[in-house]
Design a protein around this motif. Structure first.
Motif, mmCIF file in Angstrom:
data_model
loop_
_atom_site.group_PDB
_atom_site.id
_atom_site.type_symbol
_atom_site.label_atom_id
_atom_site.label_comp_id
_atom_site.label_asym_id
_atom_site.label_seq_id
_atom_site.Cartn_x
_atom_site.Cartn_y
_atom_site.Cartn_z
ATOM 1 N N ASP A 96 49.583 42.828 -46.505
ATOM 2 C CA ASP A 96 49.476 41.376 -46.383
ATOM 3 C C ASP A 96 49.968 40.889 -45.028
ATOM 4 O OD1 ASP A 96 48.419 41.169 -48.882
ATOM 5 O OD2 ASP A 96 50.208 40.331 -49.828
ATOM 6 N N TYR A 97 50.814 41.682 -44.366
ATOM 7 C CA TYR A 97 51.396 41.281 -43.089
ATOM 8 C C TYR A 97 50.775 42.019 -41.905
ATOM 9 C CZ TYR A 97 54.679 39.909 -46.678
ATOM 10 O OH TYR A 97 55.225 39.391 -47.823
ATOM 11 N N VAL A 98 50.039 43.088 -42.188
ATOM 12 C CA VAL A 98 49.396 43.881 -41.139
ATOM 13 C C VAL A 98 47.907 43.577 -41.059
ATOM 14 C CG1 VAL A 98 48.859 46.236 -40.372
ATOM 15 C CG2 VAL A 98 51.116 45.707 -41.327
ATOM 16 N N GLY A 99 47.287 43.288 -42.207
ATOM 17 C CA GLY A 99 45.849 43.057 -42.258
ATOM 18 C C GLY A 99 45.094 44.328 -42.592
ATOM 19 N N THR A 100 43.861 44.168 -43.084
ATOM 20 C CA THR A 100 43.018 45.317 -43.439
ATOM 21 C C THR A 100 41.657 45.132 -42.782
ATOM 22 O OG1 THR A 100 42.426 44.172 -45.501
ATOM 23 C CG2 THR A 100 44.179 45.816 -45.619
ATOM 24 N N PHE A 101 41.551 45.589 -41.550
ATOM 25 C CA PHE A 101 40.358 45.357 -40.749
ATOM 26 C C PHE A 101 39.745 46.664 -40.260
ATOM 27 C CE2 PHE A 101 42.575 41.389 -40.650
ATOM 28 C CZ PHE A 101 41.589 40.413 -40.565
ATOM 29 N N GLU A 158 52.569 38.648 -26.134
ATOM 30 C CA GLU A 158 52.281 39.455 -24.945
ATOM 31 C C GLU A 158 53.400 40.453 -24.678
ATOM 32 O OE1 GLU A 158 51.533 36.814 -21.717
ATOM 33 O OE2 GLU A 158 49.674 36.014 -22.579
ATOM 34 N N THR A 159 54.354 40.528 -25.594
ATOM 35 C CA THR A 159 55.520 41.396 -25.418
ATOM 36 C C THR A 159 55.527 42.490 -26.478
ATOM 37 O OG1 THR A 159 56.787 39.514 -24.576
ATOM 38 C CG2 THR A 159 58.030 41.463 -25.264
ATOM 39 N N PRO A 160 55.592 43.759 -26.085
ATOM 40 C CA PRO A 160 55.582 44.842 -27.071
ATOM 41 C C PRO A 160 56.916 44.984 -27.792
ATOM 42 C CG PRO A 160 55.871 45.749 -24.880
ATOM 43 C CD PRO A 160 55.641 44.270 -24.695
ATOM 44 N N GLU A 161 56.855 45.512 -29.005
ATOM 45 C CA GLU A 161 58.045 45.839 -29.779
ATOM 46 C C GLU A 161 57.642 46.868 -30.830
ATOM 47 O OE1 GLU A 161 58.670 42.769 -33.297
ATOM 48 O OE2 GLU A 161 58.462 41.685 -31.387
ATOM 49 N N PRO A 162 58.572 47.668 -31.331
ATOM 50 C CA PRO A 162 58.223 48.646 -32.369
ATOM 51 C C PRO A 162 57.595 47.970 -33.584
ATOM 52 C CG PRO A 162 60.380 49.134 -31.462
ATOM 53 C CD PRO A 162 59.976 47.796 -30.893
ATOM 54 N N GLY A 163 56.492 48.546 -34.057
ATOM 55 C CA GLY A 163 55.786 47.987 -35.197
ATOM 56 C C GLY A 163 54.699 47.004 -34.834
ATOM 57 N N ALA A 164 54.605 46.611 -33.557
ATOM 58 C CA ALA A 164 53.553 45.687 -33.133
ATOM 59 C C ALA A 164 52.205 46.403 -33.107
ATOM 60 C CB ALA A 164 53.866 45.119 -31.752
ATOM 61 N N ILE A 165 51.155 45.687 -33.488
ATOM 62 C CA ILE A 165 49.792 46.211 -33.402
ATOM 63 C C ILE A 165 49.293 45.921 -31.992
ATOM 64 C CG2 ILE A 165 47.541 46.275 -34.501
ATOM 65 C CD1 ILE A 165 49.953 46.824 -36.383
ATOM 66 N N VAL A 166 48.952 46.965 -31.241
ATOM 67 C CA VAL A 166 48.560 46.790 -29.842
ATOM 68 C C VAL A 166 47.046 46.907 -29.714
ATOM 69 C CG1 VAL A 166 49.095 49.240 -29.403
ATOM 70 C CG2 VAL A 166 48.800 47.658 -27.476
ATOM 71 N N LEU A 171 52.042 40.772 -34.389
ATOM 72 C CA LEU A 171 53.379 41.043 -34.913
ATOM 73 C C LEU A 171 53.421 40.834 -36.426
ATOM 74 C CD1 LEU A 171 55.546 39.209 -32.212
ATOM 75 C CD2 LEU A 171 54.677 41.567 -32.190
ATOM 76 N N PRO A 172 53.385 41.910 -37.205
ATOM 77 C CA PRO A 172 53.470 41.759 -38.663
ATOM 78 C C PRO A 172 54.723 41.036 -39.131
ATOM 79 C CG PRO A 172 52.657 43.941 -38.103
ATOM 80 C CD PRO A 172 53.091 43.303 -36.818
#
Length: 255
Positions: free
Chosen positions: A71-76, A94-102, A157-158
């Motif tokens: 629900d927080y990441v999406g299913t695409f 525009e800023t990376p972090e662990p767990g971010a979808i790039v 960002l989930p």
């Protein structure tokens, strides 16, 4: 948006990355067939063409489902739709972090409509490079990659999706410093409506580990309840999809 607090536990990122790490070394079969495409065609968008389609985003959907955080990441399957979903959720950065979808565009245009590929940030190095886990890279593999940001369009960002949907972030624990005080926890403030504690001294590591494990388990159990229902946002088509027929395009790494 900021890059998140490095001292805050993020159970969504932890669960997603754990599910992805379990598949490192996976290789697609002949005809671009993958178990992630099978799962997507059977559970998200009932179309057999996904069984042999570009699978970088379908792998992320599979991992999110396994971790109970879809629900927080999406299913695409279509990467531009996935990026636009994060924008609509006010969870784009525009800023990376662990767990971010790039999201990447190999032409470097920085346009969402031109996105070619997607992965998940595992860590951000001191030199600014991002360490990721990605499917459909080096033609057929699921593996770790190290990249600079020259081809990055942005990050979904989930954790922000969760904050915006629930009005608060996940329960968190923040550890600060190495004090010499007693064994009792001291309130350090509130994040997202939840109390944040800090434990001084050597006891912090063991106590923090137990509390974070408990909080992660609680978050995943709650999200597990949503796994049996279809995601509120249907899986998008993969990039360069043609009506009734998936384009013969790999949609993965440029290497």
């Amino acid at each position: 948006m900021d890059g998140g607090d490095p001292g805050v536990a993020d159970p969504i990122a932890d669960g997603l990355l754990e599910a992805m790490r379990s598949e490192l070394g996976y290789r697609e079969k002949a005809g671009q067939h993958t178990k992630f495409g099978d799962w997507y065609a059977e559970n998200i968008d009932r179309d057999p063409q996904y069984k042999n389609a570009p699978w970088c985003d379908m792998f992320i959907a599979w991992a999110a489902d396994k971790a109970g955080v879809r629900d927080y990441v999406g299913t695409f399957a279509w990467t531009p739709s996935h990026a636009n979903w994060f924008k609509a959720q006010n969870a784009w950065s525009e800023t990376p972090e662990p767990g971010a979808i790039v999201f990447y565009d190999w032409s470097g245009s920085k346009k969402v409509g031109a996105i070619d590929h997607v992965g998940v940030v595992e860590k951000v190095a001191d030199d600014g490079k991002i360490h990721t886990i990605e499917g459909n890279v080096d033609k057929v593999w699921l593996k770790r990659k190290v990249r600079d940001e020259s081809k990055v369009v942005g990050y979904g960002l989930p954790r922000k999706v969760m904050e915006n949907k629930t009005g608060s972030g996940p329960d968190v624990l923040v550890l600060r410093g190495e004090g010499t005080g007693g064994s009792n926890a001291a309130a350090a403030g509130v994040i997202g409506g939840h109390p944040v504690f800090e434990w001084p001294g050597a006891q912090s590591a063991a106590l923090a580990s137990g509390v974070v494990t408990l909080l992660l388990g609680s978050a995943l159990v709650m999200n597990q309840m949503a796994r049996t229902r279809r995601s509120a946002v249907s899986g998008g088509r993969h990039r360069r999809h043609r009506p009734r027929r998936l384009a013969l395009w790999r949609g993965g790494d440029d290497a």
